[in-house]
Design a protein around this motif. Structure first.
Motif, PDB file in Angstrom:
ATOM      1  N   LYS A  12       0.834  -1.215   0.000  1.00  0.00           N
ATOM      2  CA  LYS A  12       0.000   0.000   0.000  1.00  0.00           C
ATOM      3  C   LYS A  12       0.862   1.257   0.000  1.00  0.00           C
ATOM      4  CE  LYS A  12      -2.296  -0.778   3.799  1.00  0.00           C
ATOM      5  NZ  LYS A  12      -1.944  -2.061   4.400  1.00  0.00           N
ATOM      6  N   ASN A  13       2.045   1.160   0.619  1.00  0.00           N
ATOM      7  CA  ASN A  13       2.902   2.327   0.775  1.00  0.00           C
ATOM      8  C   ASN A  13       4.090   2.264  -0.176  1.00  0.00           C
ATOM      9  OD1 ASN A  13       1.575   3.497   3.280  1.00  0.00           O
ATOM     10  ND2 ASN A  13       1.963   1.394   3.902  1.00  0.00           N
ATOM     11  N   SER A  14       4.674   3.428  -0.431  1.00  0.00           N
ATOM     12  CA  SER A  14       5.789   3.487  -1.369  1.00  0.00           C
ATOM     13  C   SER A  14       7.116   3.261  -0.645  1.00  0.00           C
ATOM     14  CB  SER A  14       5.823   4.849  -2.067  1.00  0.00           C
ATOM     15  OG  SER A  14       7.062   5.013  -2.722  1.00  0.00           O
ATOM     16  N   ILE A  15       7.754   2.152  -0.933  1.00  0.00           N
ATOM     17  CA  ILE A  15       9.042   1.844  -0.310  1.00  0.00           C
ATOM     18  C   ILE A  15      10.087   2.881  -0.730  1.00  0.00           C
ATOM     19  CG2 ILE A  15      10.932   0.163  -0.229  1.00  0.00           C
ATOM     20  CD1 ILE A  15       8.811  -2.022  -0.555  1.00  0.00           C
ATOM     21  N   SER A  16      10.046   3.273  -2.017  1.00  0.00           N
ATOM     22  CA  SER A  16      11.098   4.173  -2.514  1.00  0.00           C
ATOM     23  C   SER A  16      10.998   5.559  -1.874  1.00  0.00           C
ATOM     24  CB  SER A  16      11.042   4.270  -4.036  1.00  0.00           C
ATOM     25  OG  SER A  16       9.752   4.648  -4.443  1.00  0.00           O
ATOM     26  N   ILE A  17       9.757   6.057  -1.682  1.00  0.00           N
ATOM     27  CA  ILE A  17       9.603   7.373  -1.050  1.00  0.00           C
ATOM     28  C   ILE A  17      10.134   7.312   0.381  1.00  0.00           C
ATOM     29  CG2 ILE A  17       7.915   9.041  -0.146  1.00  0.00           C
ATOM     30  CD1 ILE A  17       6.229   8.522  -2.645  1.00  0.00           C
ATOM     31  N   PHE A  18       9.768   6.253   1.109  1.00  0.00           N
ATOM     32  CA  PHE A  18      10.242   6.125   2.485  1.00  0.00           C
ATOM     33  C   PHE A  18      11.765   6.035   2.536  1.00  0.00           C
ATOM     34  CE2 PHE A  18      11.744   3.555   5.996  1.00  0.00           C
ATOM     35  CZ  PHE A  18      11.243   4.268   7.065  1.00  0.00           C
ATOM     36  N   TRP A  19      12.334   5.237   1.635  1.00  0.00           N
ATOM     37  CA  TRP A  19      13.792   5.036   1.657  1.00  0.00           C
ATOM     38  C   TRP A  19      14.533   6.350   1.399  1.00  0.00           C
ATOM     39  CZ3 TRP A  19      17.539   5.180  -2.354  1.00  0.00           C
ATOM     40  CH2 TRP A  19      18.792   4.690  -1.959  1.00  0.00           C
ATOM     41  N   ARG A  20      14.019   7.139   0.431  1.00  0.00           N
ATOM     42  CA  ARG A  20      14.682   8.409   0.135  1.00  0.00           C
ATOM     43  C   ARG A  20      14.587   9.385   1.306  1.00  0.00           C
ATOM     44  NH1 ARG A  20      12.476   7.791  -5.082  1.00  0.00           N
ATOM     45  NH2 ARG A  20      10.719   9.143  -4.579  1.00  0.00           N
ATOM     46  N   LYS A  21      13.472   9.314   2.037  1.00  0.00           N
ATOM     47  CA  LYS A  21      13.241  10.286   3.112  1.00  0.00           C
ATOM     48  C   LYS A  21      13.514   9.719   4.495  1.00  0.00           C
ATOM     49  CE  LYS A  21       9.739  13.204   0.947  1.00  0.00           C
ATOM     50  NZ  LYS A  21      10.356  14.475   1.276  1.00  0.00           N
ATOM     51  N   ARG A  22      14.223   8.569   4.590  1.00  0.00           N
ATOM     52  CA  ARG A  22      14.317   7.915   5.894  1.00  0.00           C
ATOM     53  C   ARG A  22      15.033   8.771   6.936  1.00  0.00           C
ATOM     54  NH1 ARG A  22      18.072   5.817   2.602  1.00  0.00           N
ATOM     55  NH2 ARG A  22      20.017   4.909   3.334  1.00  0.00           N
ATOM     56  N   SER A  23      15.950   9.629   6.502  1.00  0.00           N
ATOM     57  CA  SER A  23      16.617  10.499   7.472  1.00  0.00           C
ATOM     58  C   SER A  23      15.615  11.411   8.166  1.00  0.00           C
ATOM     59  CB  SER A  23      17.674  11.365   6.780  1.00  0.00           C
ATOM     60  OG  SER A  23      18.676  10.542   6.249  1.00  0.00           O
ATOM     61  N   ASP A  24      14.562  11.823   7.433  1.00  0.00           N
ATOM     62  CA  ASP A  24      13.541  12.695   8.023  1.00  0.00           C
ATOM     63  C   ASP A  24      12.518  11.920   8.851  1.00  0.00           C
ATOM     64  OD1 ASP A  24      14.277  15.358   7.135  1.00  0.00           O
ATOM     65  OD2 ASP A  24      13.880  14.620   5.114  1.00  0.00           O
ATOM     66  N   PHE A  25      12.448  10.604   8.649  1.00  0.00           N
ATOM     67  CA  PHE A  25      11.583   9.795   9.512  1.00  0.00           C
ATOM     68  C   PHE A  25      12.287   9.465  10.830  1.00  0.00           C
ATOM     69  CE2 PHE A  25       9.368   8.874   5.510  1.00  0.00           C
ATOM     70  CZ  PHE A  25       8.049   8.964   5.926  1.00  0.00           C
ATOM     71  N   TYR A  26      13.612   9.304  10.790  1.00  0.00           N
ATOM     72  CA  TYR A  26      14.362   8.855  11.973  1.00  0.00           C
ATOM     73  C   TYR A  26      14.859  10.007  12.854  1.00  0.00           C
ATOM     74  CZ  TYR A  26      14.653   4.241   9.717  1.00  0.00           C
ATOM     75  OH  TYR A  26      14.371   3.038   9.144  1.00  0.00           O
ATOM     76  N   LYS A  27      14.981  11.196  12.273  1.00  0.00           N
ATOM     77  CA  LYS A  27      15.470  12.365  13.022  1.00  0.00           C
ATOM     78  C   LYS A  27      14.563  13.553  12.734  1.00  0.00           C
ATOM     79  CE  LYS A  27      19.609  10.609  14.290  1.00  0.00           C
ATOM     80  NZ  LYS A  27      20.024  10.459  15.681  1.00  0.00           N
ATOM     81  N   ILE A  28      14.507  14.483  13.672  1.00  0.00           N
ATOM     82  CA  ILE A  28      13.804  15.744  13.390  1.00  0.00           C
ATOM     83  C   ILE A  28      14.856  16.694  12.852  1.00  0.00           C
ATOM     84  CG2 ILE A  28      12.448  17.642  14.336  1.00  0.00           C
ATOM     85  CD1 ILE A  28      11.705  15.668  16.622  1.00  0.00           C
ATOM     86  N   ARG A  29      14.808  16.937  11.554  1.00  0.00           N
ATOM     87  CA  ARG A  29      15.832  17.749  10.914  1.00  0.00           C
ATOM     88  C   ARG A  29      15.276  19.133  10.597  1.00  0.00           C
ATOM     89  NH1 ARG A  29      19.429  15.481   6.721  1.00  0.00           N
ATOM     90  NH2 ARG A  29      17.607  15.432   5.356  1.00  0.00           N
TER      91      ARG A  29
END
Lengths: 143, 354
Positions: A12-29
């Protein structure tokens, strides 16, 4: 739980979008402007206040204060088990206000001014066999 | 004693215990157990992970606290080992998510380990070896579990959720330095979970004498033989805590008084956190021990094996206690839930979207 092959293979979700943005999911930048000095969220290449491209991406400490919140009973497939959801506005210790999900607190005991900290949680998952997406939510601080 | 592990120590430690608690009496009532069953197991309540928590999220929190206490930049950590028997993925390492979310160096060794409840302890041994050999400067050892139990099985009274993590590095910077570490392992059929099975099974009479007691007494006696230490040389003793009774009984077998065990005994209030069990107990002791005091730690994992470790607390420990939430902070933060909420949180029941 899905059962057939067709159901379980669907992501259902986009793996590629998450992978590109993972730094913003794991840290508050945050975006710190080296021209006007203002700090903004999210991370970006241009200051939203003065338009300068002379910016630096900095990590927030992860601690802040609850400014306001709403309790959502609107049910989506991703929110199936975690209901109701609490969506808050958190003023980070760096001075920036960001929207965030608040967890580990009873809606009745919520109050403005509550000290909260960023915690890694499951955001959503392509059940039962797809990817699990992790990211930050906020929980009342312990210390 | 001139052993390689003597060059290493715990630089920082951290734990995570979920907020939610289920009373053992609720489980007994629901499934029709004898009401004295919880007290016979020495268990009052257990910690339950929220629906959006798993061994990765809890391991991340414990590790971030360990890094805060260590006072080092995450980039200096060159190994992340995660011990768990409740990995969110059968194939996809937990250590990659935790390491990247923490900002640990990408030039790192990373793997997940499985050895029932002692994989986290094996992670400690591996990092100690890598640091003592000079291969890495600092490494992260994590034990984290959302333990599963078949609904109605006696294991359900204790199977709980929690995590512990240690930054291990050079002895000069340590809050507690390793003095000696040994391991004792045999093939023992006391507890297992087959591929594809949601819940573990246990070998009834095998879980006590041939498994837990034999392996822990063997590893501790091996440690005593190799070091010349005696039970009275230790100020604290922490054992794997499958329930509230076994750690006191194994201490008695080893000639260690219960007063040295009680400070690190947490299972009666949070349940058996599996790979974090003895390691949360060790963390609690580190938060009260005085410089120069010696700690015996003996985790156990079914299958079966036990490590015995001797640590000596340094004068750097006390200043690091309040750099992150303590075990006592987590023990006192709790919200009781009923069995239905527990069943939803641990995916025993699902909402049918039909």
């Amino acid at each position: 739980m899905a059962g057939s092959f067709e159901e379980v293979r669907i992501m259902k979700n986009s793996i590629s979008i998450f992978w590109r943005k993972r730094s913003d999911f794991y840290k508050i930048r945050l975006t710190k402007c080296l021209e006007c000095g203002k700090v903004s969220f999210p991370s970006r290449t241009k200051c939203p206040y003065c338009g300068s491209k002379n910016v630096r991406i900095v990590e927030a400490s992860g601690k802040g204060t609850l400014v306001n919140y709403t309790v959502s009973y609107y049910r989506t497939e991703d929110s199936d088990e975690l209901q109701p959801r609490i969506i808050g506005l958190v003023k980070l210790d760096e001075g920036v206000i960001i929207p965030a999900e608040i967890v580990d607190v009873d809606p009745d005991s919520l109050r403005k001014g509550l000290r909260v900290e960023a915690v890694l949680r499951r955001l959503k998952s392509d059940d039962p066999f797809g990817l699990i997406y992790y990211g930050l939510k906020f929980s009342p601080v312990l210390k | 004693m001139d052993r390689p592990e003597g060059k290493t120590g715990i630089i920082g430690w951290g734990v995570y215990i979920p907020r939610y608690r289920l009373k053992a009496s609720d489980i007994a009532k629901l499934w029709g157990f004898d009401p004295t069953t919880p007290s016979s197991l020495g268990i009052h309540e257990k910690a339950v992970a929220a629906v959006d928590e798993d061994s990765i999220t809890m391991g991340w929190y414990a590790a971030s606290s360990a890094i805060k206490r260590a006072g080092i930049k995450p980039e200096k950590i060159e190994a992340v080992f995660v011990g768990s028997e409740s990995k969110p993925y059968a194939v996809k390492p937990s250590g990659t998510v935790i390491g990247d979310a923490l900002g640990v160096s990408r030039k790192r060794l990373t793997t997940d380990l499985e050895f029932a409840c002692r994989a986290g302890s094996e992670a400690v041994r591996l990092v100690v070896s890598l640091v003592s050999s000079g291969t890495i400067g600092y490494g992260l050892a994590i034990g984290s579990d959302t333990a599963q139990a078949n609904p109605g099985d006696v294991l359900e009274f204790t199977a709980s959720s929690g995590a512990a993590a240690f930054v291990i590095g050079p002895a000069e910077d340590a809050a507690a330095r390793f003095e000696a570490v040994v391991t004792y392992v045999t093939d023992t059929p006391d507890f297992w979970r087959r591929e594809g099975s949601k819940y573990p099974m246990h070998g009834e009479g095998f879980t006590g004498e041939p498994a837990y007691f034999h392996h822990i007494t063997s590893s501790v006696n091996l440690l005593m033989e190799e070091t010349g230490l005696r039970p009275e040389d230790f100020d604290y003793a922490v054992f794997h805590q499958p329930n509230g009774k076994y750690p006191l009984r194994v201490a008695s077998k080893l000639g260690i008084p219960k007063e040295k065990v009680l400070p690190g005994l947490v299972t009666p209030w949070i349940g058996n956190t599996y790979n974090a069990s003895a390691l949360i107990g060790l963390s609690k002791v580190l938060e009260e021990a005085k410089p120069g005091q010696r700690i015996l730690v003996a985790p156990f994992g079914s299958g079966a094996g036990s490590d015995a470790m001797s640590l000596i607390v340094t004068d750097k420990a006390s200043a690091r206690v309040n750099e992150a939430p303590t075990v006592e902070d987590f023990l006192s933060r709790k919200t009781y839930i009923d069995y239905a909420e527990y069943a939803k949180s641990r995916h025993i029941i699902w909402r049918n979207w039909g």
